[in-house]
Design a protein around this motif. Structure first.
Motif, PDB file in Angstrom:
ATOM      1  N   GLU A 144      15.330  12.621  22.158  1.00  0.00           N
ATOM      2  CA  GLU A 144      16.738  13.020  22.037  1.00  0.00           C
ATOM      3  C   GLU A 144      17.691  11.976  22.606  1.00  0.00           C
ATOM      4  OE1 GLU A 144      19.725  16.621  23.271  1.00  0.00           O
ATOM      5  OE2 GLU A 144      17.717  17.154  22.594  1.00  0.00           O
ATOM      6  N   LEU A 151      20.597  10.091  20.503  1.00  0.00           N
ATOM      7  CA  LEU A 151      21.979  10.156  20.988  1.00  0.00           C
ATOM      8  C   LEU A 151      22.559   8.752  21.122  1.00  0.00           C
ATOM      9  CD1 LEU A 151      22.131  12.961  23.713  1.00  0.00           C
ATOM     10  CD2 LEU A 151      23.422  12.836  21.579  1.00  0.00           C
ATOM     11  N   TYR A 202      20.002  19.637  12.294  1.00  0.00           N
ATOM     12  CA  TYR A 202      20.619  20.944  12.526  1.00  0.00           C
ATOM     13  C   TYR A 202      19.793  21.819  13.462  1.00  0.00           C
ATOM     14  CZ  TYR A 202      24.320  19.742   9.366  1.00  0.00           C
ATOM     15  OH  TYR A 202      25.404  19.122   8.791  1.00  0.00           O
ATOM     16  N   PHE A 253      21.026  20.102  16.758  1.00  0.00           N
ATOM     17  CA  PHE A 253      22.477  20.185  16.972  1.00  0.00           C
ATOM     18  C   PHE A 253      23.025  21.299  16.083  1.00  0.00           C
ATOM     19  CE2 PHE A 253      21.085  15.784  17.507  1.00  0.00           C
ATOM     20  CZ  PHE A 253      21.388  15.594  18.840  1.00  0.00           C
ATOM     21  N   LYS A 299      27.965  18.090  13.560  1.00  0.00           N
ATOM     22  CA  LYS A 299      28.556  16.823  13.986  1.00  0.00           C
ATOM     23  C   LYS A 299      29.381  16.984  15.265  1.00  0.00           C
ATOM     24  CE  LYS A 299      31.861  13.479  12.124  1.00  0.00           C
ATOM     25  NZ  LYS A 299      32.625  13.117  10.924  1.00  0.00           N
ATOM     26  N   GLU A 313      28.968  19.147  17.752  1.00  0.00           N
ATOM     27  CA  GLU A 313      28.069  19.248  18.905  1.00  0.00           C
ATOM     28  C   GLU A 313      27.458  17.882  19.234  1.00  0.00           C
ATOM     29  OE1 GLU A 313      23.910  21.312  20.389  1.00  0.00           O
ATOM     30  OE2 GLU A 313      24.987  22.238  18.712  1.00  0.00           O
ATOM     31  N   LEU A 314      27.072  17.148  18.203  1.00  0.00           N
ATOM     32  CA  LEU A 314      26.520  15.812  18.416  1.00  0.00           C
ATOM     33  C   LEU A 314      27.532  14.922  19.122  1.00  0.00           C
ATOM     34  CD1 LEU A 314      24.327  13.648  18.004  1.00  0.00           C
ATOM     35  CD2 LEU A 314      25.330  13.217  15.739  1.00  0.00           C
ATOM     36  N   LYS A 321      27.787  15.857  22.772  1.00  0.00           N
ATOM     37  CA  LYS A 321      26.626  15.345  23.511  1.00  0.00           C
ATOM     38  C   LYS A 321      26.682  13.824  23.628  1.00  0.00           C
ATOM     39  CE  LYS A 321      23.494  19.157  23.006  1.00  0.00           C
ATOM     40  NZ  LYS A 321      22.125  19.583  22.932  1.00  0.00           N
TER      41      LYS A 321
END
Length: 194
Positions: A10, A14, A46, A49, A53, A55-56, A59
């Motif tokens: 992850e 990110l 999905y 996240f 988009k 939420e991404l 983060k």
């Protein structure tokens, strides 16, 4: 049932998303851009996240803080001369080895690029810029406590001044290729810390 196992790192994905958002901006970064850079499929995206988009991006902002602001705060906490550290930090923004390059501040960019419909993202970006201001304020106060600063300006006002300089130099760097002029500009602005 435990659900699908993760087949990716992850933090690595990110970091890839940060690169895309920093290069293209939140609005211009398409799902295809992000999926391609992150090397994952839509289902995995999905699953990881659920807020898509948005939420991404939230983060990714957390990741930028984790990678950069923590390092700045840690360095300022352990250095003997926080005033010189601040000066060196700002001067580093003017050269080829700038940690930001010509991409600007991740959070400043978000404040400008994210639409009014995404006010929550703007608030998060502003919160993180306030965190940077807080880091600068702590460094200035430490400099005052150590007798390295003679100015009567309050540490909080200088912290605000420095975050304003941060925002300004990240914009000016995009229009001014002459590193010497940029360094002179930074030195002039930092005279307040003499």
């Amino acid at each position: 049932m435990a659900g699908r196992p993760k087949i990716y790192d992850e933090t690595a994905i990110l970091d890839k998303a940060v690169e895309v958002f920093w290069e293209k901006g939140y609005a211009n970064a398409t799902a295809d851009d992000l999926l391609h850079a992150m090397g994952i499929g839509k289902g995995s995206f999905y699953f990881a996240f659920k807020g898509g988009k948005e939420e991404l991006f939230r983060k990714s902002m957390e990741r930028v803080v984790e990678l950069n602001f923590k390092a700045i705060r840690d360095a300022l906490t352990t250095c003997a001369d926080p005033v010189q550290f601040i000066k060196d930090f700002f001067l580093s923004l003017t050269g080829n080895e700038s940690p930001v390059g010509n991409k600007g501040c991740y959070f400043g960019n978000a404040l400008i690029q994210v639409s009014a419909d995404d006010a929550g993202l703007k608030m998060i970006a502003a919160k993180y810029l306030h965190l940077l201001e807080e880091i600068f304020t702590e460094a200035v106060q430490k400099g005052k406590d150590l007798g390295l600063l003679q100015t009567q300006e309050p540490a909080a006002a200088l912290g605000t001044y420095l975050v304003n300089l941060w925002n300004g130099i990240n914009v000016t760097r995009r229009m001014e290729p002459d590193q010497r002029k940029l360094a002179d500009l930074v030195r002039m602005n930092l005279k307040i810390l003499d």
